[in-house]
Design a protein around this motif. Structure first.
Motif, PDB file in Angstrom:
ATOM      1  N   THR A 228       0.888  -1.245  -0.173  1.00  0.00           N
ATOM      2  CA  THR A 228       0.076  -0.051   0.045  1.00  0.00           C
ATOM      3  C   THR A 228       0.975   1.230   0.014  1.00  0.00           C
ATOM      4  OG1 THR A 228      -0.217  -0.142   2.580  1.00  0.00           O
ATOM      5  CG2 THR A 228      -2.084  -1.031   1.061  1.00  0.00           C
ATOM      6  N   GLN A 229       1.937   1.195   0.414  1.00  0.00           N
ATOM      7  CA  GLN A 229       2.788   2.410   0.179  1.00  0.00           C
ATOM      8  C   GLN A 229       2.985   2.765  -1.093  1.00  0.00           C
ATOM      9  OE1 GLN A 229       4.364   4.339   2.885  1.00  0.00           O
ATOM     10  NE2 GLN A 229       3.095   2.996   4.160  1.00  0.00           N
ATOM     11  N   VAL A 230       3.029   1.819  -2.186  1.00  0.00           N
ATOM     12  CA  VAL A 230       3.030   2.188  -3.670  1.00  0.00           C
ATOM     13  C   VAL A 230       2.261   1.751  -4.505  1.00  0.00           C
ATOM     14  CG1 VAL A 230       5.735   2.148  -3.390  1.00  0.00           C
ATOM     15  CG2 VAL A 230       4.572   0.129  -3.969  1.00  0.00           C
ATOM     16  N   CYS A 231       1.062   1.220  -3.997  1.00  0.00           N
ATOM     17  CA  CYS A 231      -0.065   0.757  -4.893  1.00  0.00           C
ATOM     18  C   CYS A 231      -1.319   0.875  -4.038  1.00  0.00           C
ATOM     19  CB  CYS A 231       0.243  -0.580  -5.283  1.00  0.00           C
ATOM     20  SG  CYS A 231      -1.184  -1.253  -5.972  1.00  0.00           S
ATOM     21  N   PRO A 232      -2.163   1.649  -4.560  1.00  0.00           N
ATOM     22  CA  PRO A 232      -3.545   2.249  -3.732  1.00  0.00           C
ATOM     23  C   PRO A 232      -4.151   0.774  -3.075  1.00  0.00           C
ATOM     24  CG  PRO A 232      -3.355   3.787  -5.554  1.00  0.00           C
ATOM     25  CD  PRO A 232      -2.271   2.766  -5.685  1.00  0.00           C
ATOM     26  N   PRO A 233      -4.494  -0.505  -4.121  1.00  0.00           N
ATOM     27  CA  PRO A 233      -5.054  -1.389  -3.501  1.00  0.00           C
ATOM     28  C   PRO A 233      -3.738  -2.279  -2.628  1.00  0.00           C
ATOM     29  CG  PRO A 233      -4.856  -1.823  -5.526  1.00  0.00           C
ATOM     30  CD  PRO A 233      -4.382  -0.562  -5.429  1.00  0.00           C
ATOM     31  N   GLY A 234      -2.778  -2.309  -2.942  1.00  0.00           N
ATOM     32  CA  GLY A 234      -1.763  -2.842  -1.993  1.00  0.00           C
ATOM     33  C   GLY A 234      -1.403  -4.238  -2.892  1.00  0.00           C
ATOM     34  N   THR A 235      -1.772  -4.586  -4.038  1.00  0.00           N
ATOM     35  CA  THR A 235      -1.728  -5.922  -4.536  1.00  0.00           C
ATOM     36  C   THR A 235      -0.666  -5.845  -5.832  1.00  0.00           C
ATOM     37  OG1 THR A 235      -3.575  -5.393  -6.165  1.00  0.00           O
ATOM     38  CG2 THR A 235      -4.164  -6.486  -4.127  1.00  0.00           C
ATOM     39  N   LEU A 236      -0.173  -4.778  -6.206  1.00  0.00           N
ATOM     40  CA  LEU A 236       0.630  -4.808  -7.524  1.00  0.00           C
ATOM     41  C   LEU A 236       0.056  -5.655  -8.271  1.00  0.00           C
ATOM     42  CD1 LEU A 236       4.324  -4.712  -6.173  1.00  0.00           C
ATOM     43  CD2 LEU A 236       2.852  -2.971  -6.684  1.00  0.00           C
TER      44      LEU A 236
ATOM     45  N   LEU B 199      -7.932   6.148  -1.355  1.00  0.00           N
ATOM     46  CA  LEU B 199      -6.669   5.314  -1.299  1.00  0.00           C
ATOM     47  C   LEU B 199      -5.770   6.188  -2.027  1.00  0.00           C
ATOM     48  CD1 LEU B 199      -8.019   1.794  -1.754  1.00  0.00           C
ATOM     49  CD2 LEU B 199      -6.960   2.622   0.284  1.00  0.00           C
ATOM     50  N   ALA B 200      -6.084   6.519  -3.297  1.00  0.00           N
ATOM     51  CA  ALA B 200      -4.839   7.234  -3.956  1.00  0.00           C
ATOM     52  C   ALA B 200      -4.592   8.735  -3.454  1.00  0.00           C
ATOM     53  CB  ALA B 200      -5.460   7.510  -5.461  1.00  0.00           C
ATOM     54  N   VAL B 201      -5.401   9.225  -3.056  1.00  0.00           N
ATOM     55  CA  VAL B 201      -5.220  10.641  -2.379  1.00  0.00           C
ATOM     56  C   VAL B 201      -4.437  10.293  -1.081  1.00  0.00           C
ATOM     57  CG1 VAL B 201      -6.266  12.549  -1.018  1.00  0.00           C
ATOM     58  CG2 VAL B 201      -7.277  11.644  -3.198  1.00  0.00           C
ATOM     59  N   SER B 202      -4.695   9.126  -0.334  1.00  0.00           N
ATOM     60  CA  SER B 202      -4.092   9.122   1.014  1.00  0.00           C
ATOM     61  C   SER B 202      -2.544   8.763   0.620  1.00  0.00           C
ATOM     62  CB  SER B 202      -4.513   7.901   1.887  1.00  0.00           C
ATOM     63  OG  SER B 202      -3.974   7.768   2.964  1.00  0.00           O
ATOM     64  N   LEU B 203      -2.355   7.900  -0.262  1.00  0.00           N
ATOM     65  CA  LEU B 203      -0.939   7.455  -0.782  1.00  0.00           C
ATOM     66  C   LEU B 203      -0.261   8.788  -1.133  1.00  0.00           C
ATOM     67  CD1 LEU B 203       0.035   4.330  -2.941  1.00  0.00           C
ATOM     68  CD2 LEU B 203       1.116   6.725  -3.158  1.00  0.00           C
ATOM     69  N   SER B 204      -0.930   9.809  -1.937  1.00  0.00           N
ATOM     70  CA  SER B 204      -0.138  10.827  -2.453  1.00  0.00           C
ATOM     71  C   SER B 204       0.145  12.014  -1.333  1.00  0.00           C
ATOM     72  CB  SER B 204      -1.005  11.408  -3.551  1.00  0.00           C
ATOM     73  OG  SER B 204      -1.191  10.777  -4.533  1.00  0.00           O
ATOM     74  N   VAL B 205      -0.775  12.124  -0.425  1.00  0.00           N
ATOM     75  CA  VAL B 205      -0.721  13.284   0.537  1.00  0.00           C
ATOM     76  C   VAL B 205       0.366  12.747   1.661  1.00  0.00           C
ATOM     77  CG1 VAL B 205      -2.821  14.552  -0.422  1.00  0.00           C
ATOM     78  CG2 VAL B 205      -2.703  13.018   1.682  1.00  0.00           C
ATOM     79  N   ASN B 206       0.112  11.309   2.020  1.00  0.00           N
ATOM     80  CA  ASN B 206       0.927  11.107   3.116  1.00  0.00           C
ATOM     81  C   ASN B 206       2.435  10.218   3.009  1.00  0.00           C
ATOM     82  OD1 ASN B 206      -0.957  11.585   5.242  1.00  0.00           O
ATOM     83  ND2 ASN B 206      -2.531  10.223   4.134  1.00  0.00           N
ATOM     84  N   ARG B 207       2.465  10.209   1.802  1.00  0.00           N
ATOM     85  CA  ARG B 207       3.689   9.529   1.265  1.00  0.00           C
ATOM     86  C   ARG B 207       5.051   9.986   2.326  1.00  0.00           C
ATOM     87  NH1 ARG B 207       5.030   7.291  -3.817  1.00  0.00           N
ATOM     88  NH2 ARG B 207       3.281   8.354  -4.620  1.00  0.00           N
ATOM     89  N   ARG B 208       5.414  11.188   2.372  1.00  0.00           N
ATOM     90  CA  ARG B 208       6.458  11.792   3.085  1.00  0.00           C
ATOM     91  C   ARG B 208       6.272  11.683   4.383  1.00  0.00           C
ATOM     92  NH1 ARG B 208      10.715  11.947   0.143  1.00  0.00           N
ATOM     93  NH2 ARG B 208      10.646  12.524  -2.133  1.00  0.00           N
ATOM     94  N   ARG B 209       4.850  11.839   4.950  1.00  0.00           N
ATOM     95  CA  ARG B 209       4.788  11.639   6.364  1.00  0.00           C
ATOM     96  C   ARG B 209       5.168  10.223   6.730  1.00  0.00           C
ATOM     97  NH1 ARG B 209       1.790  14.561   9.519  1.00  0.00           N
ATOM     98  NH2 ARG B 209       0.676  15.500   7.945  1.00  0.00           N
TER      99      ARG B 209
END
Length: 423
Positions: free
Chosen positions: A115-123, A157-167
């Protein structure tokens, strides 16, 4: 040591290896004398929410301010030595990291999936591996509706990944990757390598190993496309057409392909679909297996059922990609088949089922591999070592990560996150 575990529990209607891992780690730490608390939310509770609360839920996936305030207050009151974060979707959110920063408590996080690099976490997309969002923006996931086949559901999920990546990258002192394969993907995506340590999940010792050659082949897990269920059915049909392998296939689990599996198994004497097993039934079914079959088409971050089989002295037939290539030594502790190829899977099953002597040898080797790399003692050692490293880093003691990449160094190996928002 005082540890607070943060976890959004998956729905109880479906088996969750991640829930099991969390529960087992908590029990292990407590048995060793550590003080462990829990800060949890349960996806089971979503059904009881009001219509308004359900409608607002997507807005809280990227950030839940109420959770931040509640957790920060608890951390200030209890002052744990470290916070261990597991799943935060959908009811907790990455706001838990801000709470840790507010209270000055170091955080570690187990990455059970991607989930750090893929919104559903599955690649995975459309039944095939996909890394289109790795190291890039998650817009492709939205375009393809990668979460539950819905663009709308994928957006939070995509928004969360984008805005929270650095956090995530700055707010976690140490990430526990559950396989080297997973760590390699995350490092290539740009995550800070010095914060990524490999710590395999441990498995409790079942107390006894398989006696004899076994009485069935076993698939144990979620009935989903990514888990290779359709691939297994095709391979089994190929084996049946050639006369079978002398033992039945037992399929245990639930999921979106349950009706298809039920219809396929109906009226056959070489297949038994048994539904969802409880933990005792799972252990019993594994201990009676010729081999456990793990034909996942997605890049598994770990593969808990394979290690559970090892603990019982049972070999595995697994897809030759993802974490399976470091869990299964081909021809020694099991057999690796070419990913996505039914004929190769059939050949692997036939190889073990048709040679009981080889199956027993592989089972003994699998048990030895478990004892050396996946036992509770090893799991406790790696877990506490990671906590101490995180505490030292937060205290200013440096940020040097222990070595990774082999069982003699910093290793210790989950299941992908099951899709359950809205259940």
């Amino acid at each position: 040591m005082h540890v607070l575990v943060v976890h959004n529990r998956y729905a109880s209607a479906q088996p969750s290896g991640e829930n099991n891992v969390v529960d087992q780690e908590v029990a292990l730490l407590r048995e060793a004398g550590h003080r462990v608390g829990a800060f949890e939310r349960r996806s089971d509770d979503i059904g009881a929410l009001s219509l308004l609360a359900k409608a607002a839920l997507p807005l809280r996936v990227p950030w839940n301010p109420a959770v931040r305030a509640e957790l920060a207050a608890r951390l200030r009151a209890e002052r744990p030595d470290v916070v261990h974060v597991h799943n935060v979707f959908p009811l907790l959110s990455p706001a838990v990291l801000a709470a840790c920063a507010d209270a000055g408590v170091p955080a570690v996080a187990t990455l059970h999936n991607y989930t750090q690099v893929c919104p559903p976490g599955t690649l995975q997309r459309d039944g095939r591996p996909c890394t289109e969002c790795v190291g890039a923006t998650p817009l492709p996931a939205v375009r393809h509706g990668c979460y539950r086949g819905s663009r709308l559901a994928t957006v939070p999920l995509a928004v969360s990944l984008s805005v929270n990546r650095r956090r995530w990258w700055s707010g976690v002192e140490r990430f526990f990757c559950i396989s080297t394969a997973q760590r390699d993907v995350l490092v290539r995506s740009g995550m800070p390598a010095e914060r990524l340590a490999v710590k395999h999940n441990f498995v409790p010792d079942p107390g006894s190993c398989r006696a004899g050659a076994g009485e069935h082949l076993l698939y144990l897990g979620r009935l989903a496309e990514a888990k290779g269920v359709r691939l297994l059915m095709a391979a089994w049909d190929e084996l049946a057409a050639a006369g079978g392998v002398g033992v039945p296939l037992v399929i245990a689990g639930t999921g979106p392909l349950e009706r298809e599996v039920t219809a396929w198994a109906a009226g056959r004497d070489d297949v038994r679909y048994v539904g969802l097993y409880d933990p005792d039934q799972c252990r019993g079914a594994i201990a009676r297996a010729v081999a456990v079959v793990a034909p996942s088409t997605w890049l598994e971050a770990f593969g808990l059922v394979v290690v559970e089989a090892m603990a019982a002295g049972v070999p595995a037939v697994a897809a030759g990609h993802g974490a399976f290539v470091e869990l299964v030594e081909d021809g020694v502790t099991g057999v690796l088949h070419r990913p996505g190829e039914a004929s190769s899977l059939a050949t692997g099953i036939r190889r073990i089922a048709g040679d009981p002597v080889l199956g027993r040898e592989m089972g003994r080797a699998a048990r030895l591999r478990y004892e050396r790399g996946f036992s509770p003692a090893i799991g406790l050692e790696r877990l506490v070592e990671g906590y101490r490293t995180a505490i030292a880093v937060r205290a200013g003691g440096g940020d040097s990560a222990p070595p990774t990449g082999n069982d003699k160094g910093w290793l210790a190996a989950g299941h992908p996150r099951e899709q359950e928002w809205g259940q």
